[in-house]
Design a protein around this motif. Sequence first.
Motif, PDB file in Angstrom:
ATOM      1  N   UNK A 243      20.395 -97.512  82.394  1.00 42.24           N
ATOM      2  CA  UNK A 243      20.651 -98.706  82.781  1.00 42.24           C
ATOM      3  C   UNK A 243      19.362 -99.538  82.582  1.00 42.24           C
ATOM      4  N   UNK A 244      18.163 -99.023  82.288  1.00 45.89           N
ATOM      5  CA  UNK A 244      17.182 -99.965  82.028  1.00 45.89           C
ATOM      6  C   UNK A 244      17.084-100.945  80.609  1.00 45.89           C
ATOM      7  N   UNK A 245      17.611 -99.908  79.885  1.00 44.09           N
ATOM      8  CA  UNK A 245      18.213-100.524  78.208  1.00 44.09           C
ATOM      9  C   UNK A 245      19.066-101.674  78.246  1.00 44.09           C
ATOM     10  N   UNK A 246      19.868-101.631  79.167  1.00 41.77           N
ATOM     11  CA  UNK A 246      21.059-102.626  79.329  1.00 41.77           C
ATOM     12  C   UNK A 246      20.488-103.783  79.300  1.00 41.77           C
ATOM     13  N   UNK A 247      18.674-103.619  80.751  1.00 40.01           N
ATOM     14  CA  UNK A 247      18.111-104.948  80.800  1.00 40.01           C
ATOM     15  C   UNK A 247      17.757-105.167  79.989  1.00 40.01           C
ATOM     16  N   UNK A 248      16.451-104.200  79.591  1.00 44.22           N
ATOM     17  CA  UNK A 248      15.534-104.440  78.495  1.00 44.22           C
ATOM     18  C   UNK A 248      16.206-105.053  77.338  1.00 44.22           C
ATOM     19  N   UNK A 249      16.668-104.287  76.478  1.00 43.82           N
ATOM     20  CA  UNK A 249      17.265-104.498  75.454  1.00 43.82           C
ATOM     21  C   UNK A 249      18.457-105.714  75.082  1.00 43.82           C
ATOM     22  N   UNK A 250      19.349-105.658  76.430  1.00 40.50           N
ATOM     23  CA  UNK A 250      20.903-106.636  75.846  1.00 40.50           C
ATOM     24  C   UNK A 250      20.921-107.876  77.052  1.00 40.50           C
ATOM     25  N   UNK A 251      19.465-107.731  78.386  1.00 48.51           N
ATOM     26  CA  UNK A 251      19.751-108.528  79.263  1.00 48.51           C
ATOM     27  C   UNK A 251      20.509-108.884  80.134  1.00 48.51           C
ATOM     28  N   UNK A 252      21.169-107.360  79.552  1.00 45.15           N
ATOM     29  CA  UNK A 252      22.267-107.820  81.617  1.00 45.15           C
ATOM     30  C   UNK A 252      21.472-106.671  82.645  1.00 45.15           C
ATOM     31  N   UNK A 253      22.930-106.639  83.791  1.00 49.97           N
ATOM     32  CA  UNK A 253      22.335-106.084  84.533  1.00 49.97           C
ATOM     33  C   UNK A 253      22.139-104.351  84.566  1.00 49.97           C
ATOM     34  N   UNK A 254      20.754-103.719  84.980  1.00 48.95           N
ATOM     35  CA  UNK A 254      20.802-102.527  85.199  1.00 48.95           C
ATOM     36  C   UNK A 254      22.132-102.169  86.283  1.00 48.95           C
ATOM     37  N   UNK A 255      23.034-102.657  86.827  1.00 45.80           N
ATOM     38  CA  UNK A 255      24.086-102.333  87.339  1.00 45.80           C
ATOM     39  C   UNK A 255      25.354-101.572  86.967  1.00 45.80           C
ATOM     40  N   UNK A 256      25.487-103.108  85.367  1.00 43.41           N
ATOM     41  CA  UNK A 256      26.138-102.972  84.500  1.00 43.41           C
ATOM     42  C   UNK A 256      26.263-101.312  83.870  1.00 43.41           C
ATOM     43  N   UNK A 257      24.831-101.168  83.305  1.00 45.84           N
ATOM     44  CA  UNK A 257      24.463-100.089  82.593  1.00 45.84           C
ATOM     45  C   UNK A 257      24.486 -99.596  82.655  1.00 45.84           C
ATOM     46  N   UNK A 258      24.129 -99.034  84.125  1.00 40.03           N
ATOM     47  CA  UNK A 258      24.698 -97.217  84.912  1.00 40.03           C
ATOM     48  C   UNK A 258      25.890 -96.966  85.075  1.00 40.03           C
ATOM     49  N   UNK A 259      26.486 -99.013  85.285  1.00 40.85           N
ATOM     50  CA  UNK A 259      28.104 -98.612  85.674  1.00 40.85           C
ATOM     51  C   UNK A 259      28.634 -98.048  84.095  1.00 40.85           C
ATOM     52  N   UNK A 260      28.441 -98.347  82.637  1.00 48.35           N
ATOM     53  CA  UNK A 260      28.633 -97.693  81.279  1.00 48.35           C
ATOM     54  C   UNK A 260      27.994 -96.694  81.473  1.00 48.35           C
ATOM     55  N   UNK A 261      26.939 -96.273  81.573  1.00 52.67           N
ATOM     56  CA  UNK A 261      26.873 -94.802  81.674  1.00 52.67           C
ATOM     57  C   UNK A 261      27.545 -93.473  82.028  1.00 52.67           C
ATOM     58  N   UNK A 262      27.694 -93.698  83.448  1.00 54.35           N
ATOM     59  CA  UNK A 262      29.082 -92.845  84.036  1.00 54.35           C
ATOM     60  C   UNK A 262      30.340 -92.817  83.578  1.00 54.35           C
ATOM     61  N   UNK A 263      30.579 -93.759  82.549  1.00 54.54           N
ATOM     62  CA  UNK A 263      31.994 -93.774  82.530  1.00 54.54           C
ATOM     63  C   UNK A 263      32.086 -92.880  80.747  1.00 54.54           C
ATOM     64  N   UNK A 264      30.652 -93.651  80.115  1.00 50.42           N
ATOM     65  CA  UNK A 264      30.268 -92.488  78.711  1.00 50.42           C
ATOM     66  C   UNK A 264      30.084 -90.914  79.522  1.00 50.42           C
ATOM     67  N   UNK A 265      29.051 -90.569  80.611  1.00 53.96           N
ATOM     68  CA  UNK A 265      29.303 -88.895  80.879  1.00 53.96           C
ATOM     69  C   UNK A 265      30.586 -88.850  81.197  1.00 53.96           C
ATOM     70  N   UNK A 266      31.661 -89.574  82.267  1.00 53.24           N
ATOM     71  CA  UNK A 266      32.704 -88.865  82.327  1.00 53.24           C
ATOM     72  C   UNK A 266      33.813 -88.624  81.437  1.00 53.24           C
TER      73      UNK A 266
END
Length: 570
Positions: A243-266
Amino acid sequence: MPHNVDLIVLLAVGFGLALFFGYLAARLRLPPLVGYLIAGIVISPNTPGIVGEITLANQLAELGVMFLMFGVGMHFSLKDLLEVKRIAVPGAILQISVASMLGVAITMLWGWSFGSALVFGICLSCASTVVLLKALGDRGLLTSVNGKIAVGWLLVEDLVMVLVLVLLPAVAVLLGGKPIVGHEPNQAIWLTIVMTLLKVSGFIAFMLIIGKRVIPLIIQFVARLGSRELFTLTVVAAAVSVAYGAYAVFGVSMALGAFFAGMVVKESDFSHRAEEETLPLREIFSILFFVSVGMLFDPQILLSKPIEIIEVIAVIVIGKTIAAMALVLCFRYPLNTALTVGASLAQIGEFSFILAAVGVSLGLLTIEAQNLILAGALFAITLNSFMFKAIEPVQQWIRQRSYLARYFERSSDPLAMLPDEVDQDYLRDQVVIIGHGEVGRRVMQTLMQKNIKVVVAEENREIVEELRDKGIAAVCGIATEPGVLIQAHIQHARLLVISPMDIIDIHRIVDISKQLNSRIQVLVCAENKEEAEAIRADHIGDVFYAKEQMAINMSQHILDQIDKAHHKTA
């Protein structure tokens, strides 16, 4: 030595009040979420008494959003969505459009600008995943066709809201809001949008190509160590870091980063364990999120804007329900499905709060608009349980009026009848299979490999259409309705196979089948041992359930192996 205890005070008082009001809500048969929001209102700076530190609450809310989105990602099932894609995808998009336009219409009448009205309307269009899953789970509807359609519909809504959260900062200036940080006011809007989409695409590509492989490998490596706390820490670290990496590196929301983290863990082989281990932590931060949302609410809005609140509630509870029902009926699904989906969507929740907060930060919404959204959510969530309770009475009322029943039930549905090309000779001594889930599908495949005639009765229209495309005889409808069994020619069948379902429905299907064909044999697949014993006690047919059959198969395999060993030594 003095020290700052604001965080401890906020957590102690917030959790204590959330427990108290959550308990009261549960006792009143309301979602506990209502209690958490009220707890936040009690410690809000807008109400007398104990006041929580709003800055700390906002930071905890950020964590809450991340874990909420992580949970949404872990619940996201592409397989479930594909099962109902023909109704869920167009239905959700159309319903969001209709609800958003209703929101725009009422706010434009209030004199709002189009940009503010559009964001406000979108906030009213998305239902709460938390409320929906709880409502369906309490009523045992999660695995039903109606439940899968409602969940699939909401998954599409969630994806649309994720896209809105990503694009909204980029188009904020175009809609009359503030420019995003680092964006020059005179920079072309299209360039900002393109850059945002490129960043999002880069992040998604990174997660699908690298994250999808690396994170499951790390989880698998840690799981082999046998340390429960390290496993939990790994999953939590993956959620927060991505989530933080998505915000810091790609400039996208932490919410989107967390969503994809959940999809990947699944995607990991340990996804079920990851979900179980992190559930308490996700729920704790979710509670903090709803408490912090309640802290933003100013109860004065109830006195100063009562008419506006009533109009907001009308859009959420009446407008969205009618729109969803009309769309479901247009797709030729039965009335029961339309009522269930309509009740499921007659509320708003976490995404509305997140989007409202983003709208305020971008200058597209005022604090008053945010309060209207919070008030609408509180009343809609409270009314939602009553909406579900009204499904059966409304359905009975409509069916008692034949002209309404004919209009809503769509008796001319071509999928409700077997196609003309099914030979009448085929419809004798066939096996009728009720339900095309895991059990029904395997039974059908085995029988067809042996050239045994099969007719499938299934509620899901998309499954019926797919079966017919393959040349398999299938009829769409609820098997507790005599017409569905008659269309399956149960009167000439030699065997009835019933997939796992509610025990009351099983009895009703068997009763109707034996009235039409007293010689028919019945095979029932039960959900568990208790259900199997109850069905056996009624002597309605042969009963099977998974664990029992697995034990029988394993025992037989062991005996076969022992026999082989004896023959070798003899």
